[in-house]
Write a protein that holds these residues in place. Structure first.
Motif, PDB file in Angstrom:
ATOM      1  N   PRO A 107       0.795  -1.240   0.000  1.00 45.46           N
ATOM      2  CA  PRO A 107       0.000   0.000   0.000  1.00 45.46           C
ATOM      3  C   PRO A 107       0.820   1.280   0.000  1.00 45.46           C
ATOM      4  O   PRO A 107       0.445   2.259  -0.643  1.00 45.46           O
ATOM      5  CB  PRO A 107      -0.840  -0.132   1.277  1.00 45.46           C
ATOM      6  N   GLU A 108       1.931   1.309   0.710  1.00 45.97           N
ATOM      7  CA  GLU A 108       2.721   2.527   0.836  1.00 45.97           C
ATOM      8  C   GLU A 108       3.936   2.554  -0.084  1.00 45.97           C
ATOM      9  O   GLU A 108       4.794   3.431   0.044  1.00 45.97           O
ATOM     10  CB  GLU A 108       3.183   2.706   2.291  1.00 45.97           C
ATOM     11  N   ALA A 109       4.017   1.616  -1.018  1.00 47.06           N
ATOM     12  CA  ALA A 109       5.202   1.532  -1.877  1.00 47.06           C
ATOM     13  C   ALA A 109       5.232   2.648  -2.913  1.00 47.06           C
ATOM     14  O   ALA A 109       4.188   3.136  -3.351  1.00 47.06           O
ATOM     15  CB  ALA A 109       5.251   0.173  -2.577  1.00 47.06           C
ATOM     16  N   VAL A 110       6.444   3.037  -3.306  1.00 42.56           N
ATOM     17  CA  VAL A 110       6.655   3.974  -4.405  1.00 42.56           C
ATOM     18  C   VAL A 110       7.043   3.157  -5.630  1.00 42.56           C
ATOM     19  O   VAL A 110       8.029   2.421  -5.613  1.00 42.56           O
ATOM     20  CB  VAL A 110       7.769   4.990  -4.072  1.00 42.56           C
ATOM     21  N   TRP A 111       6.258   3.279  -6.693  1.00 36.94           N
ATOM     22  CA  TRP A 111       6.461   2.502  -7.922  1.00 36.94           C
ATOM     23  C   TRP A 111       7.513   3.204  -8.763  1.00 36.94           C
ATOM     24  O   TRP A 111       7.341   4.348  -9.171  1.00 36.94           O
ATOM     25  CB  TRP A 111       5.127   2.410  -8.637  1.00 36.94           C
ATOM     26  N   LEU A 112       8.624   2.501  -9.065  1.00 36.31           N
ATOM     27  CA  LEU A 112       9.794   3.137  -9.666  1.00 36.31           C
ATOM     28  C   LEU A 112      10.058   2.771 -11.108  1.00 36.31           C
ATOM     29  O   LEU A 112      10.623   3.584 -11.854  1.00 36.31           O
ATOM     30  CB  LEU A 112      11.038   2.802  -8.831  1.00 36.31           C
ATOM     31  N   ALA A 113       9.714   1.554 -11.532  1.00 39.63           N
ATOM     32  CA  ALA A 113      10.057   1.119 -12.888  1.00 39.63           C
ATOM     33  C   ALA A 113       9.109   0.030 -13.358  1.00 39.63           C
ATOM     34  O   ALA A 113       8.531  -0.702 -12.547  1.00 39.63           O
ATOM     35  CB  ALA A 113      11.502   0.617 -12.942  1.00 39.63           C
ATOM     36  N   SER A 114       8.981  -0.085 -14.693  1.00 38.94           N
ATOM     37  CA  SER A 114       8.083  -1.068 -15.286  1.00 38.94           C
ATOM     38  C   SER A 114       8.675  -1.578 -16.593  1.00 38.94           C
ATOM     39  O   SER A 114       9.629  -1.006 -17.137  1.00 38.94           O
ATOM     40  CB  SER A 114       6.707  -0.455 -15.544  1.00 38.94           C
ATOM     41  N   SER A 115       8.096  -2.670 -17.119  1.00 38.55           N
ATOM     42  CA  SER A 115       8.407  -3.152 -18.467  1.00 38.55           C
ATOM     43  C   SER A 115       7.093  -3.512 -19.148  1.00 38.55           C
ATOM     44  O   SER A 115       6.036  -3.539 -18.517  1.00 38.55           O
ATOM     45  CB  SER A 115       9.342  -4.373 -18.424  1.00 38.55           C
ATOM     46  N   ASP A 116       7.154  -3.811 -20.439  1.00 37.19           N
ATOM     47  CA  ASP A 116       5.935  -4.127 -21.178  1.00 37.19           C
ATOM     48  C   ASP A 116       5.245  -5.368 -20.628  1.00 37.19           C
ATOM     49  O   ASP A 116       4.012  -5.437 -20.580  1.00 37.19           O
ATOM     50  CB  ASP A 116       6.249  -4.323 -22.666  1.00 37.19           C
ATOM     51  N   ARG A 117       6.023  -6.360 -20.228  1.00 36.95           N
ATOM     52  CA  ARG A 117       5.440  -7.622 -19.783  1.00 36.95           C
ATOM     53  C   ARG A 117       5.205  -7.700 -18.280  1.00 36.95           C
ATOM     54  O   ARG A 117       4.449  -8.553 -17.823  1.00 36.95           O
ATOM     55  CB  ARG A 117       6.341  -8.791 -20.204  1.00 36.95           C
ATOM     56  N   CYS A 118       5.871  -6.842 -17.541  1.00 35.83           N
ATOM     57  CA  CYS A 118       5.809  -6.942 -16.079  1.00 35.83           C
ATOM     58  C   CYS A 118       5.795  -5.533 -15.497  1.00 35.83           C
ATOM     59  O   CYS A 118       6.822  -4.862 -15.471  1.00 35.83           O
ATOM     60  CB  CYS A 118       7.018  -7.728 -15.562  1.00 35.83           C
ATOM     61  N   PRO A 119       4.643  -5.056 -15.025  1.00 31.07           N
ATOM     62  CA  PRO A 119       4.573  -3.651 -14.597  1.00 31.07           C
ATOM     63  C   PRO A 119       5.442  -3.313 -13.396  1.00 31.07           C
ATOM     64  O   PRO A 119       6.041  -2.230 -13.358  1.00 31.07           O
ATOM     65  CB  PRO A 119       3.088  -3.452 -14.285  1.00 31.07           C
ATOM     66  N   TYR A 120       5.545  -4.210 -12.437  1.00 34.56           N
ATOM     67  CA  TYR A 120       6.208  -3.853 -11.171  1.00 34.56           C
ATOM     68  C   TYR A 120       7.654  -4.349 -11.173  1.00 34.56           C
ATOM     69  O   TYR A 120       8.002  -5.346 -10.557  1.00 34.56           O
ATOM     70  CB  TYR A 120       5.425  -4.409  -9.989  1.00 34.56           C
ATOM     71  N   GLN A 121       8.501  -3.597 -11.875  1.00 36.25           N
ATOM     72  CA  GLN A 121       9.907  -3.961 -12.001  1.00 36.25           C
ATOM     73  C   GLN A 121      10.774  -3.377 -10.890  1.00 36.25           C
ATOM     74  O   GLN A 121      11.840  -3.907 -10.606  1.00 36.25           O
ATOM     75  CB  GLN A 121      10.444  -3.481 -13.350  1.00 36.25           C
ATOM     76  N   GLY A 122      10.349  -2.288 -10.283  1.00 36.21           N
ATOM     77  CA  GLY A 122      11.120  -1.674  -9.217  1.00 36.21           C
ATOM     78  C   GLY A 122      10.210  -0.872  -8.315  1.00 36.21           C
ATOM     79  O   GLY A 122       9.256  -0.243  -8.788  1.00 36.21           O
ATOM     80  N   PHE A 123      10.486  -0.908  -7.015  1.00 37.29           N
ATOM     81  CA  PHE A 123       9.672  -0.174  -6.050  1.00 37.29           C
ATOM     82  C   PHE A 123      10.491   0.081  -4.791  1.00 37.29           C
ATOM     83  O   PHE A 123      11.539  -0.543  -4.570  1.00 37.29           O
ATOM     84  CB  PHE A 123       8.392  -0.948  -5.705  1.00 37.29           C
TER      85      PHE A 123
END
Length: 237
Positions: A155-171
């Motif tokens: 809930p409190e995570a900061v979303w940092l990076a994504s890719s076409d196949r996988c949205p949650y690449q970094g947080f």
């Protein structure tokens, strides 16, 4: 007077072929002392009392698969304590999934499309001021090797990076705990050792995976050496 003690980093290795890779030399050169625990081989995971940071590595398990990984309950406990205490923490692949899991996110097995090899990622606007991701280019490449993925961030995570196949690449959770789905520590030799039959079964051509990773290796070294150095800087501070 002698040199000041190096900050000590507890590293949890979850698979025999899932070690620190190039991060080992880079972090030692950056002034960190590394205590690697081979948890997959039965080595106990110690408390964090004598450590200044925590790193959780990858492996072909789900973060709550205690039947196959009986050490994972202890790993979840240590990750939770690092979160609560504010000790710098970096989770890679399984390690990132485990961090998301203990912080209240969701992870699913064989979800979406698999990723393998050098992959284009996008840095999100929320990462602009992030201590690790802020200096990355708007798009960058990282090594992927997964079929499972995070399906909901904490809930409190900061979303940092994504890719076409996988949205949650970094947080990031809090100020000092980061999770990544990709493998910044993996070098070309590790990719060459991947099981070609598994790659083919996932829809990849092994030679193409290796060749593309080789093409981007010089850029990859520069990008992820900087990333490793920035994490070391957080630990030292």
């Amino acid at each position: 007077m002698g040199e000041p003690a190096r900050p000590r980093v507890l590293v949890v290795q979850n698979a025999r072929h899932g070690g620190l890779g190039r991060f080992s030399d880079w972090w030692q050169e950056a002034g960190l002392a590394l205590d690697v625990v081979h948890a997959y081989d039965g080595e106990p995971i110690p408390d964090l009392d004598d450590h200044d940071a925590l790193v959780l590595l990858g492996g072909g398990l789900m973060p709550d698969d205690d039947a196959k990984g009986p050490w994972l309950a202890r790993e979840r406990d240590v990750a939770t304590k690092a979160l609560q205490s504010g000790i710098p923490q970096l989770g890679i692949c399984l390690g990132g999934q485990l961090l998301a899991y203990v912080a209240g996110g969701s992870v699913h097995a064989e979800h979406g499309q698999p990723e393998a090899g050098s992959t284009v990622l996008t840095r999100r606007p929320e990462a602009d001021q992030d201590a690790l991701f802020g200096e990355l280019a708007p798009t960058f490449r990282a090594i992927e090797h997964h079929v499972d993925q995070i399906t909901e961030l904490p809930p409190e995570a900061v979303w940092l990076a994504s890719s076409d196949r996988c949205p949650y690449q970094g947080f990031r959770v809090g100020e000092h705990s980061w999770g990544v789905q990709f493998h910044p520590e993996v070098d070309l030799d590790r990719i060459r050792a991947w099981n070609p039959d598994n790659l083919i079964a996932q829809g990849f051509e092994p030679e193409q995976v290796i060749n593309e990773a080789a093409e981007w290796e010089p850029t990859s070294v520069a990008v992820w050496r900087g990333f490793a150095d920035r994490f070391a800087g957080v630990v030292r501070s």
